[in-house]
Enzyme design. Structure first.
Site, PDB file in Angstrom:
ATOM      1  N   CYS B  83       0.821  -1.220   0.000  1.00  9.51           N
ATOM      2  CA  CYS B  83       0.000   0.000   0.000  1.00  9.51           C
ATOM      3  C   CYS B  83       0.848   1.258   0.000  1.00  9.51           C
ATOM      4  O   CYS B  83       0.317   2.366  -0.105  1.00  9.51           O
ATOM      5  CB  CYS B  83      -0.944  -0.014   1.190  1.00  9.51           C
ATOM      6  SG  CYS B  83      -1.824  -1.578   1.347  1.00  9.51           S
ATOM      7  N   CYS B 210     -12.883   0.810   8.697  1.00  9.89           N
ATOM      8  CA  CYS B 210     -12.059   0.202   7.645  1.00  9.89           C
ATOM      9  C   CYS B 210     -12.155   1.025   6.359  1.00  9.89           C
ATOM     10  O   CYS B 210     -13.225   1.496   5.991  1.00  9.89           O
ATOM     11  CB  CYS B 210     -12.548  -1.213   7.328  1.00  9.89           C
ATOM     12  SG  CYS B 210     -12.740  -2.255   8.788  1.00  9.89           S
ATOM     13  N   SER B 211     -11.029   1.142   5.656  1.00  4.85           N
ATOM     14  CA  SER B 211     -11.065   1.793   4.341  1.00  4.85           C
ATOM     15  C   SER B 211     -11.653   0.812   3.330  1.00  4.85           C
ATOM     16  O   SER B 211     -11.614  -0.394   3.536  1.00  4.85           O
ATOM     17  CB  SER B 211      -9.660   2.233   3.937  1.00  4.85           C
ATOM     18  OG  SER B 211      -8.780   1.132   3.913  1.00  4.85           O
ATOM     19  N   ILE B 213     -12.623  -0.877  -0.682  1.00  6.43           N
ATOM     20  CA  ILE B 213     -12.006  -1.407  -1.908  1.00  6.43           C
ATOM     21  C   ILE B 213     -12.367  -0.427  -3.028  1.00  6.43           C
ATOM     22  O   ILE B 213     -13.535  -0.087  -3.195  1.00  6.43           O
ATOM     23  CB  ILE B 213     -12.589  -2.804  -2.239  1.00  6.43           C
ATOM     24  CG1 ILE B 213     -12.415  -3.774  -1.066  1.00  6.43           C
ATOM     25  CG2 ILE B 213     -11.986  -3.359  -3.523  1.00  6.43           C
ATOM     26  CD1 ILE B 213     -11.019  -4.192  -0.798  1.00  6.43           C
ATOM     27  N   LYS B 334     -10.132   6.405   4.289  1.00  5.69           N
ATOM     28  CA  LYS B 334     -11.454   6.066   4.818  1.00  5.69           C
ATOM     29  C   LYS B 334     -12.588   6.507   3.900  1.00  5.69           C
ATOM     30  O   LYS B 334     -13.471   5.722   3.566  1.00  5.69           O
ATOM     31  CB  LYS B 334     -11.637   6.773   6.174  1.00  5.69           C
ATOM     32  CG  LYS B 334     -11.540   5.932   7.410  1.00  5.69           C
ATOM     33  CD  LYS B 334     -12.425   4.716   7.375  1.00  5.69           C
ATOM     34  CE  LYS B 334     -13.902   5.075   7.381  1.00  5.69           C
ATOM     35  NZ  LYS B 334     -14.707   4.185   6.546  1.00  5.69           N
ATOM     36  N   HIS B 338      -9.347   3.730  -1.218  1.00  7.14           N
ATOM     37  CA  HIS B 338      -7.982   3.235  -1.070  1.00  7.14           C
ATOM     38  C   HIS B 338      -7.630   2.246  -2.179  1.00  7.14           C
ATOM     39  O   HIS B 338      -7.493   1.044  -1.950  1.00  7.14           O
ATOM     40  CB  HIS B 338      -7.819   2.599   0.323  1.00  7.14           C
ATOM     41  CG  HIS B 338      -6.430   2.104   0.622  1.00  7.14           C
ATOM     42  ND1 HIS B 338      -5.301   2.658   0.071  1.00  7.14           N
ATOM     43  CD2 HIS B 338      -5.994   1.094   1.446  1.00  7.14           C
ATOM     44  CE1 HIS B 338      -4.227   2.004   0.520  1.00  7.14           C
ATOM     45  NE2 HIS B 338      -4.621   1.062   1.343  1.00  7.14           N
TER      46      HIS B 338
END
Lengths: 390, 390
Positions: B83, B210-211, B213, B334, B338
């Site tokens: 990442c 959670c970020s 997809i 967020k 991402h």
């Protein structure tokens, strides 16, 4: 810009390494390079690797390998340009040292290809071609290089049998060299008949016209030339005097001329200019013979031979170990093996051994300036380096 | 070493881009960056991307994208550090310009993540962890970051409810910022109750911790500062004044302290030193909030807040757009999304817009020095850049 030296090189014995993991193969090659240089730490790490995700389900590779080499928290990054990943890793490490960011920099390459089955390996390798326009229509690399071979034969009006002989001479020559390389995967000598009668893969390319699937790693230690002169006295000095990199259309069908590797021509021109060297001044070279036809086209794009004459030169023995311009003294991808990300760094290892006069039975008689050419896909990328014994 | 400026930035609207291919997403972002700079060609290209092999079956990405951008035969290479791939691509491009190899260099990031199903995406992302020791035993990233969160709560003796509030404040703040960003994937504002009552993913992390997809790309154009002063007068000048990169053990269980991001600390120290800047002098920052707990730990490792105080700072509003030290004015991973390889470059885009005073509704009141922190895996790698308005 600081001048850059190569002060250590190492690789493991390449082959089908069922009992050894990706990280262990890397550590073996990396420690050999560190031993060769005489260092116990490095300042930064570049790892060339094409597809650890598809081959072993592991990305974030440079951090993993820095960790397993006991070198955290050094900066580490993976570099990818398909089968040219190793050469590109060298280029990034050269930039790092030349800029003055770090002094002791490891450049490395690795691929663990045998952990997937044959179809998995073919799929992973094909991702170096254009997925949507080439792979989707069923093309894989033997087919793409066979198209190059057929176009070459037609363009240069070579009789089929003579062309078959030209290709075979490349394979025979590289296996003869690889026979002398203890780290090569396939050390068997081949005859012309072995190559010409082998199983057909993609007409006119037969089994021994193709490089194999290999597990392997290689590493080299770079440092500023000034520092090398002061501190690294184990071996004769070797400097990187030229670097070049270029791209071409990734899809073969988009090129004006299938037989001309423009990315190699452009990358070589940059490297020659930086090194202030002419093709005729290059004593020997390691080139990307993923298929026999590739070596022929590459030796032309590098300016060693005129267009259409690369195959004749191979037949005449010009590129043999005792020839005028030895090519792939290591055995090349054909005999030494082709763990794709590692190939570009192993080429540098061979150059360094030759330039130091440490190549043993396969030592070229004249080795003062050496060239390495590493290529991605069907020539969608290329990277060229020129090294010199000082 | 030449000073380096950022003279153009661009990104597409991030989201679930079912109708657009990887190459088209890239070209859109790249052309926007070229338009922003006012150039019609580039000299070299760096592409940050984590796993195009696993997500879309395409390696050799930099050559493909150079081709589709109409820029062959320029040198192009892909850079991977999970990442942190985008930030690492910027670092390589910075090296290229600083060394004097090329003048107009594009650094970019991309990931097309939605072309595989949920299980495929989870598998691809998990390859940023240690495949043999973490993934093999069932760990994926929500679980790994949940372990960090639990260790953090225990180490700093924070009551469970208060800790839950701290995490929620990060999510609410980043969505409030992302609401003002037209390129963000999820622009919905959230309430503290939305976050605290969302579906549990890995205790204590819930859905909005959670970020997501994401499909997306971002690009920036670098050039020597001297050239920027002469030729690039469309926008206020922005310079890269510091860069740092570091690694940590890739496996979380090998660390002495799960709650301390050593790679971020070390990378930041390098960047602060090069920039001659103290953490207190940084006006605002984009940081790697792949999970809410990550933003808290990162703001501590960067030296913005003392260990154990990052969550309190978020609750107090210190990191809000109108706070003392705005963090993730873009909405962060967020809310903005991402697409892993693109994140590090989109952070640079946000820094540049803020430093130019072109961030519109989300403009920070003071924006002279900005910092971007990009992280791979659970902190196995980190890269930090400091940019300054001149």
């Amino acid at each position: 810009m600081r001048d850059v030296a190569v002060v250590g090189v190492g690789m493991n014995k390449w082959g089908e390494l069922w009992g050894t993991s990706l990280r262990d193969i890397f550590v073996e090659a990396a420690l050999k390079a560190m031993d060769d240089a005489g260092v116990d730490r490095i300042d930064s790490l570049y790892v060339g690797c094409m597809s650890p995700g598809l081959f072993v389900g592991q990305e974030h590779l440079a951090s993993l390998l820095a960790d397993y080499l006991g070198q955290c928290p050094i900066p580490a990054v993976r570099v990818e340009s398909a089968c040219a990943s190793g050469g590109m890793a060298l280029r990034m490490g050269w930039m790092d040292v030349a800029l003055g960011l770090h002094d002791i920099v490891m450049v490395s390459g690795i691929e663990k290809m045998l952990d997937v089955d044959g179809a998995g390996a073919t799929y992973a390798l094909a991702t170096a071609a254009d997925q949507e326009f080439e792979c989707y229509n069923g093309a894989t690399f033997p087919g793409l290089y066979a198209m190059i071979a057929n176009a070459y034969q037609k363009k240069h009006r070579i009789a089929a049998e003579r062309f078959r002989d030209q290709l075979a001479h490349v394979a025979v020559k590289n296996h003869a060299n690889g026979h002398l390389n203890p780290n090569a995967q396939y050390r068997a000598k081949l005859t012309l008949d072995d190559v010409k009668n082998a199983t057909m893969v993609a007409d006119p390319l037969r089994l021994y016209d193709c490089s194999p699937i290999t597990d392997g790693a290689a590493a080299a230690i770079l440092c500023p030339l000034d520092l090398a002169k002061k501190k690294f006295k184990n071996h004769p000095l070797v400097a990187v005097i030229g670097t070049g990199a270029a791209t071409d259309t990734i899809a073969l069908h988009d090129r004006e001329d299938l037989t001309w590797l423009r990315s190699t021509e452009v990358a070589a021109r940059q490297a020659y200019r930086m090194a202030n060297v002419e093709p005729t001044q290059v004593d020997f070279a390691e080139v990307h013979d993923c298929f026999t036809i590739a070596e022929i086209c590459v030796t032309e794009a590098l300016g060693f031979f005129a267009a259409g004459k690369g195959g004749e030169a191979a037949m005449a023995g010009d590129t043999a170990l005792k020839g005028k311009k030895p090519v792939n003294t290591s055995g090349g991808l054909k005999s030494k093996g082709h763990p794709v990300g590692a190939t570009g760094i192993a080429q540098i290892l061979e150059l360094v051994l030759q330039l130091r006069g440490e190549a043993g039975e396969r030592q070229a008689s004249k080795a003062r300036i050496g060239l390495a050419q590493n290529m991605g896909g069907s020539g969608g990328s290329a990277v060229v380096h020129i090294l010199k014994a000082l």
